[in-house]
Design an enzyme around this catalytic site. Structure first.
Site, PDB file in Angstrom:
ATOM      1  CE1 TYR A 193      -3.716   2.179   0.206  1.00  0.00           C
ATOM      2  CE2 TYR A 193      -2.788   3.295   2.160  1.00  0.00           C
ATOM      3  CZ  TYR A 193      -3.772   3.039   1.076  1.00  0.00           C
ATOM      4  OH  TYR A 193      -4.597   4.297   1.127  1.00  0.00           O
TER       5      TYR A 193
ATOM      6  CE  LYS B   7      -3.642   5.368  -1.788  1.00  0.00           C
ATOM      7  NZ  LYS B   7      -4.569   5.932  -2.715  1.00  0.00           N
TER       8      LYS B   7
END
Lengths: 319, 319
Positions: free
Chosen positions: B174, B178
Site C-alpha cells: 500500500y 501511495k
C-alpha cells in the site's frame, strides 16, 4: 535512532567472502558496483538480460579477482515477474549450496522522460515495470528466501533516484515508480527488523551511464534545461558512494550534497543518518527549495506557448 | 511561492455550477465529498463499480440538491485501465455537451495490510492497481481531455494517504502505490502549468469508512498496536477538510495536525502551503519523528519471537 554515535564504533560491513547478488549488473552502476565488490573479495553474481553484455562484464570482473576462490557468475534473466526473479536468484545460489546471498543489490531499471499527454498506456505501464517491479520482485524473492533460511544479518539494497525524493515536469512515468520504491524500502526497513534483515536504498543523482544517454533521446528540451546545472556522477563514483553508505548501514544512502539536501527535506519516517548535520541540511533545503522551484516554474510557464505549438505540430489536438 | 500572502486575497474556488467528477463516489470519502459538492450547487457525477450502491448514493445526493438545474449522475465502471477510465469520463460528460469536468476528484482506492512474506504476487499487483492505477488512469484520461479542449483553470485532485508520506511494517503493498501517487501529483503539478491545469493531492489520516473496516480484517495485530493512538476522521470530516484545502489551492492538502507534521518533514519539492507555520511543524517533526520511531521499532522487535511462531504455525518454513 536519535543519535548515531553507535555507528562510529560499529564495524562497517565488509564484502570479503560474502555472496553479493547484483541485478542490472551488466552496465552502468550495477556493473561498476559488481567490479568494486570483486576487488574487495566478494563472491559476485550479476543478472541482466543481454547475454553478450553479461559475457563481457564477467570477463571484466574476472580480470579484477583478488582470490582464486571467489565465485563469479553471470546469469541472463528478465526480472519483470515474481517467478523470473525467483528463478534467477535460486540459479546463482546453487553455487553457494542453495544459501541466500549475504547482500542483494537491486540496480536494474531505466527511465523514459517525456510529456504526460504524449505518453501511451504502454509508456506508463513500462515506466512502472522498469522503475519499480524490476526491483520489487527481486526484493520479494530475496526476502522470502532469507526469511525461510533464517539468514540473520543479510542485507538488501535498492537503487532509487533523486526523483524518488522530488519531481518536476517530464517524469510522470518515472517519478511515481521511484517514489514507490522508496515507499517499499521504508516499509521493509521497518518490517524486516522482525528477521534481522537490513533494508537500504540508494538515491543517486544523474549517473553518466548508457541508460542516461538513452533517456536523453526522449527527454523534452525544457526538462534538459531545468536539469542543466545538475552535476552527475560516473558509474564508478556512484558505486563507491553507494557501497560506502551501504557498509556504514545508512538506510537512505546518498553520494552527493544535492541529494543530501533533498533527503533532509523529504525524510518521512526514515531513520536519520546524522541528526545534527541533517538539521543544517534541512534548514538549507527549507529555504533553498522554494527558490529553486521559482526558476523551474518560470522555465515551464515560459515554455507554454512553444509547447502548445509543438503539440499542434504533432497533431495532438486533431483527435 | 515563498510566501502565500497572495492566497489571502485570492478568491477560493467555488463549486457552484461547476461539473465535478468524483470517482469512488459510492462510499466513504468519495460519497461524502459528492454530497458536500451537491449542497454547494455543483453538478456532480460519481463513478464506482457497484450499481446497487451507486443507485443508493444518487438517491442521497438527489435529496440534497439545492437547484433543479443541477445535473447529478452515477455511472458504473471499473477504472483499472486507461480505456475504461476514458469511457466512464466521456460518458458522464455527454450531459455537459462533451465538455471536460471543471474538477476531477479521484477518490477510488483501497488497502490490504499484511506481512510482506505472506503476500502473493497477486496481492502486490492488486495493491498497485487499487492504490495507484485506479487513480492514475482517471488522471491520465482527464488531463488529455482538458488539454485537448484547452480547458484552462480546470483542477484535478487525487487522494493519497498519510502512507504516501511515510511508512512502517505491514504496508508493503500500500505505501508504494501511495508514494507513487504523490510522485505523480508532484510531477503533474509542475508539468500541467503548461496548460493552466491545477493538480492537488489530499493526504487523509485514517478515515472511518467501509474501506477501513475491510482493511482491518487482514491487518496484523502489531500494526494495529502501532496505529493505536492515531485519531481518525469520519468521511464527512475528511470531505470538509479536503474541499477546504482544494478550494484554497493547496497543492498538498491535509486535514489534521499529524499529517501537517509529516508533510512538513516530507515536503520534497512540493509547493508550500504556509512558509512560516510549516517551518515550525518541520522543527517539531524533525525532533518528534525519531522519538515516535523508537516506539515503533521497539514494538516490531518485541514482536519478532511471536511472529516467528506465527509463521511456523502457518507452515511458512515448510516449503
Amino acid at each position: 535512532m536519535l543519535f548515531t554515535w553507535s555507528s562510529f564504533f560499529k564495524k562497517p560491513w565488509n564484502p570479503d567472502g560474502k555472496h553479493c547478488y547484483v541485478t542490472g549488473g551488466s552496465a552502468g552502476l550495477g556493473l561498476a558496483l559488481a567490479k568494486l565488490l570483486v576487488t574487495k573479495g566478494a563472491h559476485v553474481s550479476i543478472v541482466a538480460r543481454d547475454q553478450g553484455r553479461l559475457d563481457k562484464s564477467l570477463e571484466e570482473m574476472e580480470a579484477l579477482r583478488v582470490s582464486p576462490s571467489q565465485i563469479l557468475q553471470a546469469k541472463s534473466a528478465d526480472l519483470f515477474s515474481a517467478s523470473h526473479a525467483k528463478e534467477a536468484l535460486e540459479h546463482v545460489c546453487q553455487a553457494h549450496d542453495g544459501q541466500a546471498p549475504d547482500a542483494v543489490f537491486s540496480c536494474a531499471g531505466s527511465s523514459k522522460p517525456m510529456w504526460f499527454v504524449e505518453m501511451t498506456e504502454q509508456d506508463l505501464k513500462e515506466g512502472m515495470d522498469y522503475g519499480y517491479w524490476v526491483q520489487a520482485w527481486t526484493v520479494y524473492a530475496a526476502t522470502k528466501m532469507m526469511v525461510r533460511q533464517g539468514k540473520k544479518g543479510a542485507k538488501i539494497c535498492m537503487v532509487c533516484s533523486m526523483l524518488g525524493y522530488m519531481s518536476f515536469a517530464g517524469y510522470a512515468s518515472y517519478a511515481p515508480p521511484k517514489h514507490a520504491l522508496r515507499g517499499l524500502a521504508d516499509t521493509l526497513q521497518s518490517e524486516l527488523m522482525l528477521y534481522d534483515i537490513g533494508v537500504q536504498i540508494f538515491f543517486p543523482p544523474t549517473i553518466y551511464s548508457p541508460g542516461y544517454e538513452n533517456e536523453n533521446k526522449s527527454k523534452p528540451d525544457v526538462v534538459k534545461e531545468i536539469e542543466g546545472t545538475d552535476d552527475g556522477l560516473t558509474p564508478d563514483q556512484a558505486a563507491v558512494g553507494m557501497l560506502k553508505g551501504f557498509a556504514r548501514g545508512d538506510h537512505h544512502i546518498s553520494a552527493d550534497l544535492l541529494t543530501d539536501l533533498f533527503r533532509a527535506g523529504t525524510r518521512g519516517s526514515a531513520p536519520r543518518v546524522n541528526f545534527i548535520v541533517e538539521a543544517v541540511y534541512d534548514f538549507i533545503s527549507y529555504v533553498g527549495t522554494p527558490i529553486w522551484r521559482r526558476g523551474v516554474d518560470a522555465a515551464i510557464r515560459g515554455h507554454a506557448r512553444a509547447h502548445h505549438q509543438y503539440l499542434e505540430d504533432r497533431g495532438f489536438f486533431k483527435i
